[in-house]
Design a protein around this motif. Structure first.
Motif, PDB file in Angstrom:
ATOM      1  N   SER A   7       0.741  -1.051   0.134  1.00 17.30           N
ATOM      2  CA  SER A   7       0.177   0.059  -0.092  1.00 17.30           C
ATOM      3  C   SER A   7       0.782   1.283  -0.028  1.00 17.30           C
ATOM      4  CB  SER A   7      -0.994  -0.176   1.050  1.00 17.30           C
ATOM      5  OG  SER A   7      -1.830  -1.021   0.991  1.00 17.30           O
ATOM      6  N   PHE A   8       1.957   1.447   0.723  1.00 15.64           N
ATOM      7  CA  PHE A   8       2.779   2.354   0.685  1.00 15.64           C
ATOM      8  C   PHE A   8       3.801   2.557  -0.418  1.00 15.64           C
ATOM      9  CE2 PHE A   8       1.253   2.432   5.473  1.00 15.64           C
ATOM     10  CZ  PHE A   8       1.134   3.912   5.411  1.00 15.64           C
ATOM     11  N   ARG A   9       4.317   1.195  -0.960  1.00 13.19           N
ATOM     12  CA  ARG A   9       5.367   1.335  -1.906  1.00 13.19           C
ATOM     13  C   ARG A   9       5.196   2.119  -2.896  1.00 13.19           C
ATOM     14  NH1 ARG A   9       6.902  -2.165  -6.231  1.00 13.19           N
ATOM     15  NH2 ARG A   9       5.312  -3.323  -5.917  1.00 13.19           N
ATOM     16  N   PRO A  10       3.938   2.169  -3.558  1.00 14.30           N
ATOM     17  CA  PRO A  10       3.701   3.162  -4.814  1.00 14.30           C
ATOM     18  C   PRO A  10       3.821   4.567  -4.373  1.00 14.30           C
ATOM     19  CG  PRO A  10       1.675   1.329  -4.662  1.00 14.30           C
ATOM     20  CD  PRO A  10       2.734   1.642  -3.611  1.00 14.30           C
ATOM     21  N   ILE A  11       3.663   4.987  -2.970  1.00 13.82           N
ATOM     22  CA  ILE A  11       3.659   6.198  -2.798  1.00 13.82           C
ATOM     23  C   ILE A  11       5.153   6.900  -2.836  1.00 13.82           C
ATOM     24  CG2 ILE A  11       3.258   8.082  -1.109  1.00 13.82           C
ATOM     25  CD1 ILE A  11       1.342   6.109   0.303  1.00 13.82           C
ATOM     26  N   ILE A  13       9.109  11.617  -2.599  1.00 14.91           N
ATOM     27  CA  ILE A  13       9.034  12.856  -2.298  1.00 14.91           C
ATOM     28  C   ILE A  13       7.701  13.398  -1.929  1.00 14.91           C
ATOM     29  CG2 ILE A  13       8.309  13.457  -4.805  1.00 14.91           C
ATOM     30  CD1 ILE A  13      11.222  15.280  -2.783  1.00 14.91           C
ATOM     31  N   ALA A  14       6.456  12.552  -1.950  1.00 17.70           N
ATOM     32  CA  ALA A  14       5.211  12.840  -1.652  1.00 17.70           C
ATOM     33  C   ALA A  14       5.121  12.924  -0.150  1.00 17.70           C
ATOM     34  CB  ALA A  14       4.395  11.664  -2.238  1.00 17.70           C
ATOM     35  N   ILE A  15       6.025  12.310   0.897  1.00 15.31           N
ATOM     36  CA  ILE A  15       5.832  12.382   2.024  1.00 15.31           C
ATOM     37  C   ILE A  15       6.787  13.746   2.616  1.00 15.31           C
ATOM     38  CG2 ILE A  15       5.788   9.817   2.346  1.00 15.31           C
ATOM     39  CD1 ILE A  15       8.519   9.899   3.503  1.00 15.31           C
ATOM     40  N   LEU A  16       7.318  14.403   1.727  1.00 17.57           N
ATOM     41  CA  LEU A  16       8.297  15.183   2.137  1.00 17.57           C
ATOM     42  C   LEU A  16       7.573  16.490   3.276  1.00 17.57           C
ATOM     43  CD1 LEU A  16      10.963  16.705   1.876  1.00 17.57           C
ATOM     44  CD2 LEU A  16      10.335  17.927  -0.172  1.00 17.57           C
ATOM     45  N   PRO A  17       6.117  16.769   2.650  1.00 17.43           N
ATOM     46  CA  PRO A  17       5.528  17.703   3.399  1.00 17.43           C
ATOM     47  C   PRO A  17       5.340  17.346   4.971  1.00 17.43           C
ATOM     48  CG  PRO A  17       4.320  17.555   1.219  1.00 17.43           C
ATOM     49  CD  PRO A  17       5.307  16.335   1.265  1.00 17.43           C
ATOM     50  N   TYR A  24      12.772   6.063   3.692  1.00 18.74           N
ATOM     51  CA  TYR A  24      11.615   5.710   3.163  1.00 18.74           C
ATOM     52  C   TYR A  24      11.895   4.921   1.637  1.00 18.74           C
ATOM     53  CZ  TYR A  24       6.712   5.811   1.307  1.00 18.74           C
ATOM     54  OH  TYR A  24       5.773   5.459   0.897  1.00 18.74           O
ATOM     55  N   ALA A  25      12.720   5.839   0.930  1.00 17.03           N
ATOM     56  CA  ALA A  25      12.755   5.279  -0.592  1.00 17.03           C
ATOM     57  C   ALA A  25      13.640   4.073  -0.701  1.00 17.03           C
ATOM     58  CB  ALA A  25      13.591   6.610  -1.214  1.00 17.03           C
ATOM     59  N   ALA A  26      14.613   3.873   0.326  1.00 19.95           N
ATOM     60  CA  ALA A  26      15.293   2.487   0.051  1.00 19.95           C
ATOM     61  C   ALA A  26      14.607   1.442   0.884  1.00 19.95           C
ATOM     62  CB  ALA A  26      16.775   3.158   1.002  1.00 19.95           C
TER      63      ALA A  26
END
Length: 259
Positions: free
Chosen positions: A99-103, A106-110, A129-131
């Motif tokens: 569920s979280f992988r496609p996010i 950079i979208a969680i930056l805010p 998060y990316a790694a």
């Protein structure tokens, strides 16, 4: 043999040299002094390296990448091993991971900025998060690809679950873990540049905000296109160096299966 080697070397440098000549000719033909061309880019590189600005920015970015990468590995590899070895863990955790992988990171930056501010901590969270996802998915897949006969043989010999995990599962999954680490490192390096571009974060106590922030400053304030190209080239070269170093390290750790 020497002639053959010389032919290969000539073929290897012919295309890059041709592209550089075409690039230089095109840039001069435009008549725009701001247009990046090899000679101007080389002069900008000498200035940035000589002043120490580019090496410092790269070191700041690398520090954030290594920290975030280590955090991701500390969570992703054990979780991936558990997901691959125990169906109950996979059944409960896999939906969350997918569920979280496609996010995009950079979208969680805010959220990272709101919780941690515009500093190194936010950049490290973005990297971690990316790694995380390439590591956990490849680790779990590696465990599942282990020959069941090996596991049954270990059980027949009376080995407990923890010992089987340590002596059979982990070594057997190492090739897939290695692939996950390589992918994760590339993704992490991409994420830090994007995060620094967006955050424009200063390192704690002042100083350089990383190569991403350097590119942002050159674009937003001084429009130094040649220097931006230098940063782009530096990012690519560092990414190549990181991958090669990671591969060398893997060959030392697991010479039987390293890429």
């Amino acid at each position: 043999m020497t002639t053959s080697l010389q032919v290969r070397l000539v073929r290897g440098v012919l295309l890059p040299i041709t592209l550089l000549i075409v690039w230089q000719a095109w840039g001069i033909a435009t008549g725009n002094p701001r247009t990046p061309v090899p000679t101007r880019v080389l002069a900008a590189a000498a200035d940035l390296v000589g002043s120490g600005d580019l090496p410092l920015a790269l070191l700041v970015s690398l520090g954030r990448v290594f920290a975030g990468f280590a955090i991701a590995a500390a969570f992703a590899i054990p979780l991936g091993l558990a997901m691959g070895a125990f169906r109950g863990v996979e059944r409960n955790v896999d939906p969350l991971v997918e569920s979280f992988r496609p996010i995009a990171a950079i979208a969680i930056l805010p959220l990272a900025i709101l919780w941690l501010g515009t500093g190194t901590a936010s950049a490290m969270v973005i990297v971690a998060y990316a790694a995380f996802f390439p590591m956990v998915i490849n680790t779990a897949a590696g465990v599942k690809r282990i020959n069941p006969t090996l596991l049954r043989a270990a059980e027949t010999m009376g080995l407990g679950r923890f010992r089987i995990l340590r002596t059979v599962v982990v070594p057997g999954a190492m090739p897939s873990i290695a692939v996950g680490l390589r992918i994760a490192m590339g993704v992490a390096w991409t994420a830090i540049v994007a995060a620094e571009l967006a955050v424009g974060a200063k390192a704690g106590g002042g100083g350089s905000g990383g190569v991403g922030q350097m590119m942002f400053v050159f674009y937003s304030y001084s429009i130094e296109l040649n220097r931006i190209v230098v940063c782009m080239i530096a990012v690519g070269l560092v990414a190549l160096l990181l991958d090669r170093l990671l591969r060398v390290g893997m060959r030392l750790v697991m010479p039987w299966a390293a890429p």
